[in-house]
Scaffold this active site. Structure first.
Site, PDB file in Angstrom:
ATOM      1  N   CYS A   8       0.856  -1.183   0.000  1.00  0.00           N
ATOM      2  CA  CYS A   8       0.000   0.000   0.000  1.00  0.00           C
ATOM      3  C   CYS A   8       0.890   1.230   0.000  1.00  0.00           C
ATOM      4  O   CYS A   8       2.112   1.115  -0.111  1.00  0.00           O
ATOM      5  CB  CYS A   8      -0.994   0.000   1.169  1.00  0.00           C
ATOM      6  SG  CYS A   8      -0.312   0.384   2.784  1.00  0.00           S
ATOM      7  N   ARG A  14      -3.247  -0.280   5.316  1.00  0.00           N
ATOM      8  CA  ARG A  14      -3.843  -1.400   4.592  1.00  0.00           C
ATOM      9  C   ARG A  14      -2.910  -2.591   4.391  1.00  0.00           C
ATOM     10  O   ARG A  14      -3.295  -3.727   4.677  1.00  0.00           O
ATOM     11  CB  ARG A  14      -4.393  -0.922   3.251  1.00  0.00           C
ATOM     12  CG  ARG A  14      -5.565   0.035   3.397  1.00  0.00           C
ATOM     13  CD  ARG A  14      -5.961   0.642   2.087  1.00  0.00           C
ATOM     14  NE  ARG A  14      -4.874   1.492   1.591  1.00  0.00           N
ATOM     15  CZ  ARG A  14      -4.815   2.002   0.373  1.00  0.00           C
ATOM     16  NH1 ARG A  14      -5.765   1.739  -0.497  1.00  0.00           N
ATOM     17  NH2 ARG A  14      -3.816   2.782   0.012  1.00  0.00           N
ATOM     18  N   ASP A 123      -8.498   4.034   1.106  1.00  0.00           N
ATOM     19  CA  ASP A 123      -7.431   4.307   2.061  1.00  0.00           C
ATOM     20  C   ASP A 123      -8.023   4.925   3.334  1.00  0.00           C
ATOM     21  O   ASP A 123      -8.519   6.055   3.305  1.00  0.00           O
ATOM     22  CB  ASP A 123      -6.416   5.248   1.432  1.00  0.00           C
ATOM     23  CG  ASP A 123      -5.149   5.364   2.250  1.00  0.00           C
ATOM     24  OD1 ASP A 123      -5.155   5.028   3.458  1.00  0.00           O
ATOM     25  OD2 ASP A 123      -4.129   5.803   1.681  1.00  0.00           O
TER      26      ASP A 123
END
Length: 152
Positions: A8, A14, A123
């Site tokens: 990520c 994440r 996100d």
């Protein structure tokens, strides 16, 4: 042993969540010896930092620990070191393809492409919805493990 790298932007939300969720699933199924799992970032912004506290709290609330994590950046050699390199969104994929433009092993994937509902994982750094990101990551990791279990 199948080697998986989750990617990520900063490796503090994440991808780190995916790493620890997937490791937890492997442990519960007694499959830890079948996989090697890491996570890294496309950027340098968070290098050395631990899991972002709101994401860490969500992981802990689900009984998953992530202590000792330190954000690291993906590097060219990772392509040869991993069997699958899995991003969370199209921006991650853009940077992954910049580093590995040819992808001869077809290793570059998005996590939720393994599900019945392919999409990007928003996100949570921006959405602030860490629980939603966790649920999407859990969904993706579950589908990923199901697919890989059929091959191993």
């Amino acid at each position: 042993m199948l080697r998986i790298l989750f990617i990520c932007h900063g490796n503090v939300c994440r991808s780190s969540c995916a790493e620890y969720v997937f490791k937890d699933m492997l442990k519960k199924e007694d499959r830890s010896d079948d996989f090697y799992v890491e996570s890294k970032a496309t950027s340098t912004e968070e290098l050395g930092n631990g899991v972002y506290p709101p994401m860490e709290r969500v992981l802990i609330s689900h009984g998953i620990t992530c202590s000792g994590h330190r954000a690291r950046q993906m590097k060219k050699d990772d392509y040869d070191d991993f069997d699958l390199i899995i991003g969370m969104d199209s921006e991650n994929m853009f940077y992954m393809k910049r580093l590995w433009p040819d992808d001869p092993g077809e290793k570059l994937k998005l996590l939720l492409d393994y599900t019945d509902n392919p999409r990007e994982i928003s996100d949570p750094w921006y959405t602030r919805d860490f629980e939603k990101a966790f649920k999407e990551i859990e969904e993706g990791c579950t589908a990923l493990l199901e697919e890989l279990s059929q091959k191993i």
